[in-house]
Every structure is written in structure tokens, then in C-alpha cells.
Enzyme design. Structure first.
Site, PDB file in Angstrom:
ATOM      1  CB  CYS A   1      48.010  41.511  25.553  1.00 59.95           C
ATOM      2  SG  CYS A   1      46.793  41.578  24.219  1.00 59.95           S
TER       3      CYS A   1
ATOM      4  CD  GLU B   1      51.750  33.037  31.608  1.00 62.36           C
ATOM      5  OE1 GLU B   1      51.777  33.688  32.647  1.00 62.36           O
ATOM      6  OE2 GLU B   1      50.698  32.672  31.059  1.00 62.36           O
TER       7      GLU B   1
ATOM      8  CB  CYS C   1      40.384  41.308  27.390  1.00 64.74           C
ATOM      9  SG  CYS C   1      40.576  41.309  25.600  1.00 64.74           S
TER      10      CYS C   1
ATOM     11  CB  CYS D   1      46.762  33.884  28.457  1.00 66.79           C
ATOM     12  SG  CYS D   1      45.700  35.289  28.281  1.00 66.79           S
TER      13      CYS D   1
END
Ligand code: SF4
Length: 356
Positions: free
Chosen positions: A121, A94, A125, A345
Site C-alpha cells: 500500500c 492476504e 499509515c 492487514c
């Protein structure tokens, strides 16, 4: 064609080498460079400065446009556009364009582009939609560059241009250090797109060894650290990287960065109601950051499906800022952008559950 080199992956010298191998004069490489980065051409037919036979040859040996926009979301105020791209191997990434209205932004219109450095990723997190989806692969330098060129071309048609680029989309840019820096170098090239180094910001969760490397390179690029907690137990609970590089190690590297570059560092802070938006946390944070040339950018959490935390309210955010500033740490509370288009994100890629 999928295995052909992607044109945006080539730097100028590689392009020259390719043209020489084709028996073409070296100025042809410059014509292609200008076409790519000044005219934003992205199909062989558009390179009208080249002979037709060369265009046909290039079309056979290079890939020109692998970023396929498959979904757009525009925020209801029309100020934010998110594009979901499909890569040549069907991975999704994106990029988000945020327009800042001159009337609300110190009289200056800004168009900030937030781009991805990885598909997925590995940092995990817990509050982040990309982290929740896991790691797929690094983007090539050309795939990073192509996100910018896509928007540059779109804005150019409206007589506008990108004014700032942040590497804050999907992925951890320092986990893909080489390709990220190669992409920035290509975009920074004064012979091509010529995007000033100071208009880039890299956001990292704090890969300490890479912060030190980055500091040693003394680049003019802005650095932002996603901090979000002032104590190790709290930070480790939401950002697993903290178990490897705790807050003390991270802030040591940040001090090294400031010493080496004399540049101010930014700390990103997602304000989560009742978790990290209290006066007590603000005081702890101020103590940690004391004496460091820095700025805290706090933003109410962008809610995601996989995380229970809620965004702070206006009153707590204001108190948090005031507490920091009383302790001498500059702080800005930023607006959340594009909430209605899931602009945090990874939220759009996660939203599209059927890959073609
Ligand atoms: S916040 Fe950034 S580093 Fe953390 S999981 Fe999301 S994309 Fe990765």
C-alpha cells in the site's frame, strides 16, 4: 501461461467475445459463467458442462487459478481464518474470514470476508503492517474476485456462504478505483455470484476526489472512512494522506456523500492508548461529526512491530464511546478479531519473509 488472460479478469461480454472468436456458440460463455460463479469451479476439468475439446482449448489460452494459498492461520477460537496467497508474479496478499457466532451476534451467524485490493500500500499509515511494507502493485479486478471465490468454494463445501465482504485488507481500494469497482460489479452480477451491493463495505483513508466520484455514482455499497484522529497535526502524524486532504476537506466530501446517497457513513477509529482514546479527543471528534449521518466504529489498535502505539484498555474504550454518545454520535466498540493470528492487514505477508 503467466501471460495468458486470467479467467476472473473477464466480464461476461468479454467471455462471450472470446468464445465467438473460438467459433463457439454464445451460450458456452454463460455455461462458463455459471461454472465459475455458481459452482465455484476453478480448474478446466471441472467444467463438465463443456465438451472436452473446448476445456482443453480454454486451458491453453486462459489462466484459471493464480491465487495460490501458501499459508493459513486459524485463530485459537477457530472463528477467524487468514490465508496468505501468492500471485502469479510471486507477490503476496492476504484475505481473512471472520465467523460471527449466532449466539454472540444478535442471533445471526455472519461470515465476513476481508479482502485485499493491492499488494502492499502506498498510503503509509504508520500503525499498519501493510503501510510499513510499501506499495508493490494494484491487483487486477480478477485477483480481487478470486479471493472471494476461493473462500466461497471453501465455505460451499461446508454448506455455508460468505455473508459480507469488506475491502479492508491490504491496500487502499480507492487508489485502485477502477479495478475495485469492476470486481464488485462482477461479484454483484445477478447472473453469477449475485452478491448484494449492500453487503459490501469499502474502507478508505479518505481520497477525497474518489469519495466524491463514488458519491456521484450513487452505489448501494457501504462506505467506511479510516479517521483515527480529530485534529490535523495528530492525523498527519499517523496518516500521511492527511497532508494532502485534511480533516475538513475529508469531512466535506463525507457530507457530500451522505447528501448524494442518503446513506450513513462509518468512521473507523483504532483506539490507541493515551493518543486518541481520551474524553477530550472524543469531544473534539463529536464536534467535527455534528449533524453528519454517521456511526463511529472504534476498535482497540492491533499492535504491529513497526509502531510503538498500544491498544486502549476496556475502561478508556467505554468512556470514549460514552462521551461520543452523550454528544449524539452513535459509537460501537468492536472486538479485536484474530489477534493471535496477526489478522491486522499486512501482518501475515510481513510475517513471511522468504518469497519462493
Ligand atoms: S491502513 Fe489501509 S490505507 Fe493505511 S497503509 Fe494500511 S492498508 Fe494502506
Amino acid at each position: 501461461m503467466i501471460n495468458s488472460p486470467f479467467i476472473y479478469d473477464l466480464d461476461q461480454s468479454e467471455l462471450e467475445k472470446l468464445l465467438t472468436e473460438l467459433g463457439e456458440p454464445s451460450y458456452r460463455a454463460n455455461q462458463i459463467w455459471q461454472g465459475l460463479y455458481k459452482q465455484y469451479w476453478n480448474t478446466p476439468d471441472e467444467f463438465t458442462t463443456l465438451p472436452k475439446s473446448l476445456r482443453e482449448q480454454l486451458d491453453k489460452i486462459l489462466r484459471f487459478e493464480p491465487l495460490q494459498p501458501i499459508k493459513y492461520l486459524d485463530s485459537s477460537d477457530g472463528q477467524t481464518r487468514k490465508t496468505l496467497f501468492k500471485l502469479h508474479d510471486n507477490r503476496l496478499i492476504e484475505a481473512v474470514l471472520m465467523n460471527y457466532d449466532p449466539s454472540t451476534h444478535k442471533g445471526q451467524g455472519r461470515r465476513t470476508l476481508c479482502i485485499s485490493s493491492q499488494a502492499g500500500c502506498a498510503m503509509g499509515c504508520v500503525f499498519c503492517a501493510t503501510g510499513q511494507m510499501g506499495f508493490m502493485r494494484n491487483l487486477t479486478s480478477g485477483e480481487i474476485v478470486a479471493q472471494v471465490m476461493y473462500y466461497a468454494r471453501m465455505l460451499d463445501a461446508q454448506g455455508e456462504s460468505v455473508t459480507n465482504i469488506v475491502l479492508m485488507g491490504m491496500g487502499e481500494p480507492f487508489h485502485n478505483y477502477g479495478n475495485t469497482m469492476a470486481a464488485i460489479d462482477r461479484l454483484n452480477d445477478s447472473d453469477g455470484y449475485n452478491f448484494g451491493a449492500r453487503r459490501f463495505t469499502i474502507s478508505t483513508v479518505g481520497l477525497v476526489s474518489k469519495i466524491r466520484k463514488f458519491a456521484d455514482e450513487k452505489r448501494q455499497i457501504n462506505l467506511a472512512i479510516s479517521l483515527h484522529a480529530a485534529e490535523d497535526a495528530e492525523r498527519s502524524a499517523i496518516m500521511p494522506i492527511n497532508k494532502k486532504y485534511n480533516i475538513s476537506k475529508l469531512l466535506e466530501a463525507c457530507r457530500y456523500y451522505v447528501d448524494q446517497t442518503s446513506r450513513r457513513i462509518t468512521f473507523e477509529w483504532a483506539l490507541i492508548a493515551g493518543v486518541n482514546d481520551t474524553e477530550e479527543v472524543a469531544r473534539k471528534l463529536a464536534a467535527r461529526l455534528k449533524g453528519l449521518m454517521c456511526h463511529v466504529n472504534a476498535i482497540p489498535l492491533n499492535p504491529t512491530e513497526g509502531y510503538q502505539g498500544q491498544a486502549t484498555n476496556r475502561q478508556s474504550a467505554a468512556r470514549f464511546k460514552e462521551t461520543l454518545e452523550q454528544a449524539g454520535i452513535p459509537c460501537t466498540i468492536r472486538m479485536r478479531r484474530g489477534i493471535d493470528i496477526q489478522a491486522g492487514c499486512g501482518q501475515l505477508a510481513g510475517f513471511v519473509d522468504v518469497l519462493e
